[in-house]
Design a protein around this motif. Structure first.
Motif, mmCIF file in Angstrom:
data_model
loop_
_atom_site.group_PDB
_atom_site.id
_atom_site.type_symbol
_atom_site.label_atom_id
_atom_site.label_comp_id
_atom_site.label_asym_id
_atom_site.label_seq_id
_atom_site.Cartn_x
_atom_site.Cartn_y
_atom_site.Cartn_z
ATOM 1 N N ARG A 228 -36.822 26.674 39.187
ATOM 2 C CA ARG A 228 -36.733 26.070 40.393
ATOM 3 C C ARG A 228 -36.363 26.883 41.877
ATOM 4 N NH1 ARG A 228 -34.773 20.230 38.649
ATOM 5 N NH2 ARG A 228 -33.347 21.501 37.557
ATOM 6 N N SER A 229 -35.024 27.247 41.276
ATOM 7 C CA SER A 229 -34.275 27.907 42.395
ATOM 8 C C SER A 229 -34.729 29.298 42.532
ATOM 9 C CB SER A 229 -32.774 28.249 41.703
ATOM 10 O OG SER A 229 -32.871 29.233 40.448
ATOM 11 N N ALA A 230 -35.354 29.977 41.758
ATOM 12 C CA ALA A 230 -36.218 30.984 42.099
ATOM 13 C C ALA A 230 -37.373 30.786 43.082
ATOM 14 C CB ALA A 230 -36.696 31.897 40.799
ATOM 15 N N LEU A 231 -38.025 29.652 42.576
ATOM 16 C CA LEU A 231 -39.276 29.437 43.739
ATOM 17 C C LEU A 231 -38.864 28.969 45.111
ATOM 18 C CD1 LEU A 231 -42.273 28.707 44.293
ATOM 19 C CD2 LEU A 231 -41.782 26.469 43.656
ATOM 20 N N ALA A 232 -37.666 28.294 44.954
ATOM 21 C CA ALA A 232 -37.062 27.572 46.309
ATOM 22 C C ALA A 232 -36.741 28.899 47.248
ATOM 23 C CB ALA A 232 -35.978 26.682 46.128
ATOM 24 N N ALA A 233 -35.908 29.905 46.684
ATOM 25 C CA ALA A 233 -35.347 30.893 47.406
ATOM 26 C C ALA A 233 -36.408 31.965 47.710
ATOM 27 C CB ALA A 233 -34.637 31.596 46.614
ATOM 28 N N ARG A 234 -37.429 32.352 47.008
ATOM 29 C CA ARG A 234 -38.684 33.155 47.220
ATOM 30 C C ARG A 234 -39.546 32.655 48.270
ATOM 31 N NH1 ARG A 234 -40.353 37.435 44.342
ATOM 32 N NH2 ARG A 234 -42.491 38.268 45.051
ATOM 33 N N PHE A 235 -39.947 31.197 48.089
ATOM 34 C CA PHE A 235 -40.725 30.603 49.240
ATOM 35 C C PHE A 235 -40.031 30.381 50.671
ATOM 36 C CE2 PHE A 235 -43.065 27.203 51.055
ATOM 37 C CZ PHE A 235 -44.242 27.201 50.664
ATOM 38 N N LYS A 236 -38.732 30.147 50.537
ATOM 39 C CA LYS A 236 -38.179 30.100 51.919
ATOM 40 C C LYS A 236 -37.987 31.543 52.570
ATOM 41 C CE LYS A 236 -34.582 27.907 54.458
ATOM 42 N NZ LYS A 236 -33.464 26.928 54.463
ATOM 43 N N ARG A 237 -37.883 32.654 51.580
ATOM 44 C CA ARG A 237 -37.848 33.918 52.262
ATOM 45 C C ARG A 237 -38.935 34.384 52.819
ATOM 46 N NH1 ARG A 237 -38.716 38.748 50.246
ATOM 47 N NH2 ARG A 237 -38.772 38.104 48.146
ATOM 48 N N VAL A 238 -40.260 34.224 51.941
ATOM 49 C CA VAL A 238 -41.425 34.617 52.362
ATOM 50 C C VAL A 238 -41.954 33.899 53.208
ATOM 51 C CG1 VAL A 238 -43.725 35.232 51.442
ATOM 52 C CG2 VAL A 238 -41.588 35.805 49.974
ATOM 53 N N VAL A 239 -41.877 32.469 53.264
ATOM 54 C CA VAL A 239 -42.541 31.668 54.058
ATOM 55 C C VAL A 239 -42.163 31.318 55.163
ATOM 56 C CG1 VAL A 239 -44.247 29.545 54.276
ATOM 57 C CG2 VAL A 239 -44.179 30.880 52.181
ATOM 58 N N GLY A 240 -40.986 31.160 55.213
ATOM 59 C CA GLY A 240 -40.159 30.552 56.174
ATOM 60 C C GLY A 240 -39.503 29.508 56.378
ATOM 61 N N GLN A 241 -39.935 28.714 55.079
ATOM 62 C CA GLN A 241 -39.491 27.100 55.164
ATOM 63 C C GLN A 241 -39.513 26.746 53.517
ATOM 64 O OE1 GLN A 241 -42.115 24.428 57.299
ATOM 65 N NE2 GLN A 241 -43.405 26.291 57.647
ATOM 66 N N ALA A 242 -38.611 25.786 53.314
ATOM 67 C CA ALA A 242 -38.590 25.268 51.748
ATOM 68 C C ALA A 242 -39.856 24.755 51.442
ATOM 69 C CB ALA A 242 -37.369 24.056 51.768
ATOM 70 N N PRO A 243 -40.238 24.922 50.190
ATOM 71 C CA PRO A 243 -41.559 24.310 49.792
ATOM 72 C C PRO A 243 -41.841 22.910 50.321
ATOM 73 C CG PRO A 243 -40.555 25.414 47.873
ATOM 74 C CD PRO A 243 -39.300 25.405 49.065
ATOM 75 N N LEU A 244 -40.850 21.928 49.981
ATOM 76 C CA LEU A 244 -41.281 20.675 50.523
ATOM 77 C C LEU A 244 -41.228 20.308 51.930
ATOM 78 C CD1 LEU A 244 -39.635 18.468 47.664
ATOM 79 C CD2 LEU A 244 -41.838 19.534 47.684
#
Length: 302
Positions: A228-244
């Motif tokens: 979960r932490s890896a997804l949250a960090a990567r998603f925010k870095r790449v997409v610019g927002q947290a997943p939810l």
């Protein structure tokens, strides 16, 4: 569970993409045509010959099969030689089914425009450069070349229904052009950058496939095969927002589109975009847009 959502398809549908073809341009010898800035997204494709494009302060050498999109309202010049004096496009194209410039016919271009709805900038165009140049010579561009060949055949023969066919083929060309551009030069951030990311991509597609599902970061992490932490960090870095946060904003885009295009009740829209009640949607909608769903809909009627 279907996790094969297509964010590009979703966004193009949401912003109401429509296309239209303009007259072709045949040119030869010494020629230069200046085009005024247009509010729509302009496109041109070279079907025969070579020419130069000046857009902004950048020069592009165009070869057969090349296509370019102008995603901002900027002036541009098409020419055999950019040092030549230009002729306004309005003069060249006035009343012509096929416009002509210079002498001869060694160059042939087809062109047109794409019109989008009001959210196109924020959702799509702002993430693209002002000029998207897609070379047509590569194997990867074969599908785009096919679409252009079919468009040219329709324009040449004018069979029954050709206007509708060319509109659909132009959209096919647009999708292939965007695919090729995103593959060659993906944006550094945003949802389009996330599509190419091996971790953020599966989560993005899952949320687009089932936006109404009560997703958790844990659910999305399973699909991405990371913690979960890896997804949250990567998603925010790449997409610019947290997943939810991304999911919330996409649901609000879907709800706003429903409010613009139909007369469904807010309660029905709330259920179908993933909120358990009208009040839950209203709170999220106002937090994101600054307006309640009802106020937003009322503003559209003014």
């Amino acid at each position: 569970m279907n996790v094969h959502g297509d964010p590009l398809e979703d966004v193009l549908a949401l912003v109401g993409t429509a296309s239209s073809l303009s007259a072709g341009l045949v040119a030869g010898g010494d020629w230069a045509v200046a085009f005024a800035a247009a509010p729509a997204v302009k496109f041109n494709a070279v079907r025969r010959g070579n020419c130069l494009l000046l857009a902004g302060d950048v020069v592009y050498a165009l070869a057969p099969g090349d296509c370019f999109l102008l995603t901002r309202p900027i002036e541009f010049v098409l020419a055999s030689d950019l040092t030549l004096p230009t002729v306004p496009a309005g003069v060249v194209f006035a009343g012509a089914d096929v416009a002509r410039a210079g002498t001869g016919d060694d160059v042939y271009l087809i062109g047109g425009r794409f019109d989008f709805g009001e959210r196109a900038g924020a959702l799509l165009l702002d993430a693209l450069p002002a000029v998207v140049h897609v070379p047509g010579a590569s194997d990867a561009a074969s599908a785009m070349r096919w679409a252009l060949e079919q468009i040219e055949a329709e324009l040449r023969g004018h069979p029954l229904g050709s206007a509708l066919v060319t509109e659909h083929l132009a959209l096919v060309m647009l999708i292939h052009a965007l695919r090729l551009h995103l593959s060659a030069a993906p944006p550094e951030s945003g949802w389009m950058a996330g599509l190419a990311d091996p971790i953020a991509g599966p989560a993005l597609r899952a949320m687009h496939a089932e936006p109404a599902r009560a997703w958790t970061v844990a659910d999305l992490a399973v699909l991405a095969t990371v913690s979960r932490s890896a997804l949250a960090a990567r998603f925010k870095r790449v997409v610019g927002q947290a997943p939810l946060d991304y999911l919330t904003r996409w649901r609000i885009e879907l709800a706003a589109a429903r409010l613009r295009r139909g007369d469904d009740t807010v309660a029905l829209i709330a259920r179908e975009v993933g909120y358990g009640s009208e009040s839950a949607l209203s709170n999220a909608f106002k937090r994101i847009t600054g307006h309640s769903p009802r106020a937003y809909r009322s503003s559209l009627d003014r």
